[in-house]
Write an enzyme that holds these catalytic residues in place. Structure first.
Site, mmCIF file in Angstrom:
data_model
loop_
_atom_site.group_PDB
_atom_site.id
_atom_site.type_symbol
_atom_site.label_atom_id
_atom_site.label_comp_id
_atom_site.label_asym_id
_atom_site.label_seq_id
_atom_site.Cartn_x
_atom_site.Cartn_y
_atom_site.Cartn_z
ATOM 1 N N HIS A 196 0.855 -1.194 0.000
ATOM 2 C CA HIS A 196 0.000 0.000 0.000
ATOM 3 C C HIS A 196 0.882 1.231 0.000
ATOM 4 O O HIS A 196 1.699 1.406 0.891
ATOM 5 C CB HIS A 196 -0.923 0.015 1.230
ATOM 6 N N TYR B 130 -9.372 5.613 6.705
ATOM 7 C CA TYR B 130 -9.607 5.994 8.105
ATOM 8 C C TYR B 130 -10.609 7.143 8.089
ATOM 9 O O TYR B 130 -10.317 8.203 7.524
ATOM 10 C CB TYR B 130 -8.312 6.457 8.776
ATOM 11 N N PRO C 49 -5.529 0.523 18.655
ATOM 12 C CA PRO C 49 -5.283 -0.051 17.323
ATOM 13 C C PRO C 49 -5.165 0.966 16.182
ATOM 14 O O PRO C 49 -4.647 0.630 15.123
ATOM 15 C CB PRO C 49 -6.492 -0.970 17.107
ATOM 16 N N LYS D 94 0.063 -0.053 15.035
ATOM 17 C CA LYS D 94 1.455 -0.087 15.497
ATOM 18 C C LYS D 94 1.809 -1.317 16.337
ATOM 19 O O LYS D 94 2.993 -1.618 16.515
ATOM 20 C CB LYS D 94 1.755 1.177 16.334
ATOM 21 N N TYR E 199 3.403 6.675 10.094
ATOM 22 C CA TYR E 199 2.635 5.481 9.712
ATOM 23 C C TYR E 199 3.546 4.405 9.137
ATOM 24 O O TYR E 199 3.391 3.213 9.424
ATOM 25 C CB TYR E 199 1.542 5.864 8.696
HETATM 26 C C1 DHB Z 1 -6.034 -3.061 10.468
HETATM 27 C C2 DHB Z 1 -6.084 -2.817 11.819
HETATM 28 C C3 DHB Z 1 -5.701 -1.587 12.317
HETATM 29 O O1 DHB Z 1 -5.740 -1.343 13.636
HETATM 30 C C4 DHB Z 1 -5.288 -0.580 11.476
HETATM 31 O O2 DHB Z 1 -4.948 0.627 11.982
HETATM 32 C C5 DHB Z 1 -5.217 -0.828 10.123
HETATM 33 C C6 DHB Z 1 -5.598 -2.080 9.624
HETATM 34 C C7 DHB Z 1 -6.458 -4.392 9.921
HETATM 35 O O3 DHB Z 1 -6.851 -5.247 10.711
HETATM 36 O O4 DHB Z 1 -6.424 -4.579 8.708
#
Ligand code: DHB
Length: 394
Positions: free
Chosen positions: A77, A204, A296, A300, A388
């Site tokens: 990505h 997001y 989440p 990270k 990121y």
């Molecule tokens: C996923 C989980 C995340 O917490 C995140 O920030 C991006 C992707 C995932 O499970 O694909």
């Protein structure tokens, strides 16, 4: 019952990605280790976790010979979308910082590592029970456990590593440890669904109804999340209700619609920021979620665990060569600098995109102001891209 004694150089509690990668890296340096985990391999392999690997994590897995499958089967990505006010804004990592991330689920990372340890004859014992840390303040700490066949063992080692997740048994046995914690008044509702991709990369989203994240798994299986209450009842959410909520959060002036399909898994993910500092107590060292947990948002958690282990393997190699326990002091400062950067990033992404219960109109408008200034500034976008895709190794 007789207790069988096992002696090794590094005892590792926890056979998830952190514990297995450490064991693999030590093996490559000619250092013996034994890994114990009270879960079965099958259970770990089938517990859905996050899916994004930083560039440095991919490099570590490929360069250390764990697997090149991530490069074949993972999806590169080159950016993400930030969506707010009903419109998407691309953060193009490659253009901004010349880096990418890979969508490659944690369960696949685990499988690659477990296969690599098996291929190399590693001593990994899944499905043990009654684990109990032994003499953590001594020069020969260890762990007692009962194996899958019911035999009792006592593992003794020069260094014991707790890589046993956020509920870490090892950490809980350390006397006088210091911890820093932050709780959040929300959680994520995570789903896996049988549907085609709704977008090529992650979205997001901040909406008036709260946060949502659109991720992927395969051509026909997708992963999505939306902000919910920490005590949300999974069973109160039918497929129709889930899709209404997600579509409502993603709706916008551009007419974007998610492609729907049957929901095959539902999960409520708690939110917490936590750091245990230092990460070394005598001959006991903590790695990954056992030492720190991040919310989440920003994916990270796994990346931090792999980075800890990259540092820890180097420190342990020097420790074994010199035979000097003071060498272990290098671990905490090197690992912690990334940990606190990731804590800040995960907290920032969370606070910028979520709807804190009881938020005032001022706060809601200020949040939009922050997002507008971020996407409107090349410096802002570059800062997000840098965080990121991950910081250089410590
Ligand atoms: C996923 C989980 C995340 O917490 C995140 O920030 C991006 C992707 C995932 O499970 O694909």
């Amino acid at each position: 019952m007789t207790t069988r004694r096992v002696d090794t150089t590094v005892g590792i509690v926890g056979g998830g990605p952190a514990g297995l990668l450490l064991s693999h890296l030590l093996h490559r340096s000619g250092i013996e280790s034994v890994v114990v985990d009270n879960r079965s391999r099958d259970l770990i392999e089938h517990t859905t976790r996050a899916g994004i690997l930083e560039q440095g994590s991919v490099r570590l897995l490929v360069d250390s010979g764990v697997s090149d499958r991530v490069l074949r089967d993972g999806d590169q990505h080159e950016g993400i979308e930030l969506r707010f006010g009903g419109l998407s804004h691309r953060i193009h990592f490659q253009e901004l910082v010349g880096a990418s991330v890979w969508l490659y689920p944690q369960t696949d990372v685990f499988t690659d590592l477990a296969d690599a340890r098996q291929r190399d004859g590693g001593d990994v014992r899944f499905g043990v029970r009654d684990t109990q840390a032994l003499d953590l303040t001594s020069d020969r700490p260890g762990v007692a456990f009962t194996d899958a066949e019911g035999r009792r063992h006592e593992l003794r080692c020069s260094v014991l590593v707790g890589a046993d997740g956020s509920g870490s048994m090892t950490r809980h046995q350390i006397p006088d440890r210091r911890q820093y914690t932050r709780e959040y008044p929300f959680a994520w509702f995570g789903i896996t669904c049988e549907a085609p991709h709704s977008a090529p990369e992650l979205i997001y989203t901040r909406s008036e109804r709260g946060f949502a994240l659109i991720s992927q798994r395969t051509e026909s299986l997708q992963r999505m999340y939306f902000q919910c209450s920490p005590d949300e009842d999974r069973d109160a959410w039918s497929d129709d209700r889930i899709w209404d909520e997600l579509q409502g959060r993603l709706a916008g002036r551009d007419g974007f619609r998610l492609r729907e399909g049957p929901v095959v898994e539902k999960l409520v993910l708690p939110f917490r920021s936590f750091v245990c500092e230092p990460m070394r107590y005598g001959r006991v060292l903590l790695a990954g979620d056992a030492a720190h947990t991040v919310p989440p948002t920003g994916a990270k958690g796994l990346n931090l665990a792999l980075a800890d282990v990259g540092v820890l393997a180097e420190v342990l190699e020097r420790f074994v060569r010199r035979g000097d326990a003071d060498t272990l002091d290098e671990y905490t400062p090197r690992a912690l600098s990334r940990v606190w950067k990731a804590q800040n990033f995960s907290y920032w992404m969370t606070s910028m995109l979520h709807d804190v219960p009881g938020r005032s109109e001022f706060d809601a408008r200020r949040q939009l102001g922050e997002l507008e200034s971020l996407v409107g500034s090349e410096h802002g976008r570059r800062y997000l891209a840098e965080c990121y895709t991950g910081w250089p190794a410590g």
